[in-house]
Design an enzyme around this catalytic site. Structure first.
Site, PDB file in Angstrom:
ATOM      1  N   SER A 142       5.352  -5.227  12.313  1.00 22.65           N
ATOM      2  CA  SER A 142       5.966  -6.286  11.496  1.00 22.65           C
ATOM      3  C   SER A 142       6.241  -7.526  12.330  1.00 22.65           C
ATOM      4  O   SER A 142       6.097  -8.660  11.864  1.00 22.65           O
ATOM      5  CB  SER A 142       7.285  -5.791  10.910  1.00 22.65           C
ATOM      6  N   PHE A 166      -4.169   1.019  14.194  1.00 25.09           N
ATOM      7  CA  PHE A 166      -4.230   0.949  12.728  1.00 25.09           C
ATOM      8  C   PHE A 166      -5.260  -0.077  12.249  1.00 25.09           C
ATOM      9  O   PHE A 166      -5.047  -0.731  11.218  1.00 25.09           O
ATOM     10  CB  PHE A 166      -2.859   0.567  12.120  1.00 25.09           C
ATOM     11  N   ILE A 167      -6.347  -0.268  12.969  1.00 25.30           N
ATOM     12  CA  ILE A 167      -7.274  -1.338  12.596  1.00 25.30           C
ATOM     13  C   ILE A 167      -8.314  -0.854  11.580  1.00 25.30           C
ATOM     14  O   ILE A 167      -9.122   0.037  11.856  1.00 25.30           O
ATOM     15  CB  ILE A 167      -7.959  -1.962  13.844  1.00 25.30           C
ATOM     16  N   GLU A 254      -4.735 -12.683   2.075  1.00 21.51           N
ATOM     17  CA  GLU A 254      -4.728 -11.244   2.357  1.00 21.51           C
ATOM     18  C   GLU A 254      -3.745 -10.550   1.416  1.00 21.51           C
ATOM     19  O   GLU A 254      -4.015  -9.478   0.873  1.00 21.51           O
ATOM     20  CB  GLU A 254      -4.329 -10.996   3.817  1.00 21.51           C
ATOM     21  N   HIS A 350      -0.355  14.335 -15.896  1.00 19.49           N
ATOM     22  CA  HIS A 350      -1.463  15.279 -15.714  1.00 19.49           C
ATOM     23  C   HIS A 350      -0.950  16.702 -15.426  1.00 19.49           C
ATOM     24  O   HIS A 350      -1.754  17.632 -15.303  1.00 19.49           O
ATOM     25  CB  HIS A 350      -2.349  14.868 -14.532  1.00 19.49           C
TER      26      HIS A 350
HETATM   27  C1  LIG Z   1      -4.137   2.303   6.734  1.00 22.10           C
HETATM   28  C2  LIG Z   1      -3.651   1.111   7.490  1.00 22.10           C
HETATM   29  C3  LIG Z   1      -4.516   0.047   7.717  1.00 22.10           C
HETATM   30  C4  LIG Z   1      -4.112  -1.049   8.468  1.00 22.10           C
HETATM   31  N1  LIG Z   1      -5.002  -2.051   8.756  1.00 22.10           N
HETATM   32  C5  LIG Z   1      -4.658  -3.001   9.652  1.00 22.10           C
HETATM   33  C6  LIG Z   1      -5.629  -3.944  10.118  1.00 22.10           C
HETATM   34  O1  LIG Z   1      -6.781  -3.954   9.686  1.00 22.10           O
HETATM   35  N2  LIG Z   1      -5.248  -4.838  11.060  1.00 22.10           N
HETATM   36  C7  LIG Z   1      -3.986  -4.872  11.560  1.00 22.10           C
HETATM   37  O2  LIG Z   1      -3.737  -5.695  12.413  1.00 22.10           O
HETATM   38  N3  LIG Z   1      -3.040  -4.004  11.136  1.00 22.10           N
HETATM   39  C8  LIG Z   1      -3.347  -3.069  10.208  1.00 22.10           C
HETATM   40  N4  LIG Z   1      -2.414  -2.167   9.772  1.00 22.10           N
HETATM   41  C9  LIG Z   1      -1.071  -2.237  10.319  1.00 22.10           C
HETATM   42  C10 LIG Z   1      -0.004  -2.671   9.328  1.00 22.10           C
HETATM   43  O3  LIG Z   1      -0.159  -4.020   9.001  1.00 22.10           O
HETATM   44  C11 LIG Z   1       1.356  -2.338   9.946  1.00 22.10           C
HETATM   45  O4  LIG Z   1       1.471  -0.921   9.917  1.00 22.10           O
HETATM   46  C12 LIG Z   1       2.500  -2.985   9.197  1.00 22.10           C
HETATM   47  O5  LIG Z   1       2.489  -4.383   9.358  1.00 22.10           O
HETATM   48  C13 LIG Z   1       3.868  -2.443   9.666  1.00 22.10           C
HETATM   49  O6  LIG Z   1       3.986  -2.425  11.062  1.00 22.10           O
HETATM   50  P1  LIG Z   1       4.480  -1.091  11.800  1.00 22.10           P
HETATM   51  O7  LIG Z   1       3.608   0.011  11.311  1.00 22.10           O
HETATM   52  O8  LIG Z   1       4.525  -1.351  13.245  1.00 22.10           O
HETATM   53  O9  LIG Z   1       5.906  -0.833  11.209  1.00 22.10           O
HETATM   54  P2  LIG Z   1       7.355  -1.428  11.806  1.00 22.10           P
HETATM   55  O10 LIG Z   1       7.157  -2.857  12.050  1.00 22.10           O
HETATM   56  O11 LIG Z   1       7.686  -0.525  12.942  1.00 22.10           O
HETATM   57  O12 LIG Z   1       8.265  -1.157  10.583  1.00 22.10           O
HETATM   58  C14 LIG Z   1       8.938   0.090  10.328  1.00 22.10           C
HETATM   59  C15 LIG Z   1       9.871  -0.116   9.122  1.00 22.10           C
HETATM   60  O13 LIG Z   1      10.856  -1.106   9.449  1.00 22.10           O
HETATM   61  C16 LIG Z   1      10.844  -2.122   8.469  1.00 22.10           C
HETATM   62  N5  LIG Z   1      11.141  -3.413   9.071  1.00 22.10           N
HETATM   63  C17 LIG Z   1      10.569  -3.974  10.172  1.00 22.10           C
HETATM   64  N6  LIG Z   1      11.099  -5.183  10.405  1.00 22.10           N
HETATM   65  C18 LIG Z   1      12.008  -5.408   9.429  1.00 22.10           C
HETATM   66  C19 LIG Z   1      12.887  -6.477   9.110  1.00 22.10           C
HETATM   67  N7  LIG Z   1      12.923  -7.587   9.837  1.00 22.10           N
HETATM   68  N8  LIG Z   1      13.690  -6.359   8.024  1.00 22.10           N
HETATM   69  C20 LIG Z   1      13.674  -5.227   7.268  1.00 22.10           C
HETATM   70  N9  LIG Z   1      12.865  -4.182   7.518  1.00 22.10           N
HETATM   71  C21 LIG Z   1      12.038  -4.273   8.573  1.00 22.10           C
HETATM   72  C22 LIG Z   1       9.418  -2.103   7.893  1.00 22.10           C
HETATM   73  O14 LIG Z   1       9.397  -2.688   6.614  1.00 22.10           O
HETATM   74  C23 LIG Z   1       9.143  -0.614   7.870  1.00 22.10           C
HETATM   75  O15 LIG Z   1       9.693  -0.043   6.728  1.00 22.10           O
HETATM   76  C24 LIG Z   1      -2.784  -1.093   8.969  1.00 22.10           C
HETATM   77  C25 LIG Z   1      -1.904  -0.037   8.709  1.00 22.10           C
HETATM   78  C26 LIG Z   1      -2.318   1.053   7.992  1.00 22.10           C
HETATM   79  C27 LIG Z   1      -1.356   2.184   7.770  1.00 22.10           C
END
Ligand SMILES: Cc1cc2nc3c(=O)[nH]c(=O)nc-3n(C[C@H](O)[C@H](O)[C@H](O)COP(=O)(O)OP(=O)(O)OC[C@H]3O[C@@H](n4cnc5c(N)ncnc54)[C@H](O)[C@@H]3O)c2cc1C
Length: 389
Positions: A142, A166-167, A254, A350
């Site tokens: 995030s 996660f790309i 996006e 279902h």
């Molecule tokens: C199947 C899949 C495909 C993806 N494809 C791509 C891709 O092609 N390219 C790419 O770059 N990324 C990709 N991603 C990554 C995706 O964009 C990130 O997983 C997402 O942005 C969240 O980041 P994180 O997983 O690090 O979660 P974190 O940032 O660790 O978040 C964990 C939790 O904390 C919450 N949180 C974080 N900050 C805050 C805040 N300030 N206020 C309130 N809540 C907050 C989040 O909402 C979440 O619920 C993909 C992910 C998946 C699962």
């Protein structure tokens, strides 16, 4: 099955008429004939094969909104929407061409030099190059400003070190937009987007094809950059430090595109479920004859209609250049939330069969979940909307 495109009984918006409508029909045929019959195999292999990408390119389904002079079809986001809707309506949601078409290619169109556009866009349009965008890192999701992948200038090259996770399209992609820090001291202002053509470099490694709960046919990977050297001419934009602004400018599309997948799946889930409850019987009558079923489906159809009207309005605004980032965030968060609710309620209708993988609603249930997470989590969307209050 009633057509998902017609299940809500709404008139088509102006942007979906004529050639966009024809493209939708063609894409639906392509997905039904070329992808759907092999989809179980793609789910098992955890990726769609390269040949299908090339076929999609030959059919004109890659880079539909890129100008013809760069090998595209000269369309707009309406054309991309038609293709993504076809994917959702046929139920081959793991075919990652939405990301390739309306996320990766536009970066090249908007920020690439003439030389870069001529070099890369035609190959993205044929499928010879498969695109990915690598923002997320193990320690930065995030909070994109926390990206650590470093690109250091060394003569007329950049030396890239770091890892991404996660790309999407991560196993197949040979054209990756990498979010890097060219000046870590400057935070967001030290962020730059650099292209890595993986066939051309040493030091690039793909990690595992990650084991996900849904979207099985879409490859999602870790990527490692160990002293990867690319020419400085692979920088996107005329100077370093533009990466964050470029990301912020492109993220609305996006986010809207995630809304496209959401509304398409909502319509398919409704169409399938309405058919199912008419067929299935309990206590001597069809499931649809219970008032609870009618009320549930009435609520879902109403919400889906609200969602579709909102989505259509967002697309109209977007193709006229007026979709602001806040409204795009609303479309991502609200439509993906609604998608989760609709597939869950449809699965319930279902009964036990909804929990069986052979029923499409089960796959939808698994595939829908990530929509609330990627492209910026729905919490981050609310944060962005909140800032506008
Ligand atoms: C199947 C899949 C495909 C993806 N494809 C791509 C891709 O092609 N390219 C790419 O770059 N990324 C990709 N991603 C990554 C995706 O964009 C990130 O997983 C997402 O942005 C969240 O980041 P994180 O997983 O690090 O979660 P974190 O940032 O660790 O978040 C964990 C939790 O904390 C919450 N949180 C974080 N900050 C805050 C805040 N300030 N206020 C309130 N809540 C907050 C989040 O909402 C979440 O619920 C993909 C992910 C998946 C699962």
């Amino acid at each position: 099955m009633t057509s998902p495109a017609e299940i809500l009984g709404l008139p088509k918006p102006a942007w979906a008429a004529d050639e966009v409508g024809m493209l939708y029909d063609m894409a639906t045929r392509f997905m039904s004939e070329e992808i759907a019959p092999r989809y179980d195999e793609f789910e098992k292999n955890e990726m769609v094969d390269r040949e299908s990408w090339l076929k999609a390119g030959a059919a004109g389904l890659l880079c539909a909104s890129m100008p013809e002079e760069y090998g595209g079809s000269g369309g707009t986001f309406a054309h991309e929407s038609a293709i993504i809707e076809a994917i959702g309506h046929v139920g081959v949601d793991g075919f990652g061409i939405g990301l390739h078409n309306s996320i990766v290619a536009p970066y090249i169109l908007h920020y690439g030099s003439q030389e870069q556009k001529k070099k890369w866009l035609p190959k993205l349009a044929t499928g010879e190059l498969i695109g990915a965008i690598a923002m997320t890192e193990p320690g930065a999701g995030s909070d994109l400003q926390g990206v650590k992948t470093r690109a250091e200038k060394d003569g007329n090259q950049y030396r890239i070190n770091g890892s991404k996770t996660f790309i999407t399209n991560g196993q197949l992609a040979n054209f990756i937009i990498v979010v890097t820090k060219t000046d870590p001291e400057k935070g967001a202002k030290g962020t730059s987007l650099i292209i890595v053509e993986t066939d051309e470099v040493e030091g690039f490694e793909r990690g595992r094809n990650l084991d996900k709960i849904g979207l099985k046919a879409n490859d999602t990977s870790e990527l490692f950059f160990n002293d990867v050297r690319v020419p400085t001419s692979n920088l996107l934009g005329h100077e370093e430090g533009q990466g964050f602004i470029q990301l912020m400018q492109q993220l609305p599309q996006e986010r809207l595109q995630i809304g496209t997948g959401a509304i398409a799946m909502i319509e398919r889930a409704l169409a399938l479920t309405i058919d199912y409850v008419k067929e299935r019987k309990a206590f001597g009558k069809a499931i649809i004859d219970f008032q609870n079923t009618q009320f549930k489906l009435a609520e879902l159809k109403t919400e889906a209609t609200i969602g579709r009207v909102f989505y259509n309005d967002c697309v109209t605004r977007h193709i006229n250049g007026g979709l602001d980032p806040v409204t795009a965030s609303m479309s991502k968060y609200w439509l993906s939330d609604l998608q989760g609710k609709v597939v869950d309620e449809c699965l319930q209708l279902h009964g036990g069969y909804g929990y069986m993988n052979e029923y499409p609603i089960a796959r939808m249930f698994r595939d829908a979940r990530v929509q609330r997470i990627y492209g910026g989590t729905n919490e981050i969307m609310k944060l962005l909307i909140g800032r506008s209050l």
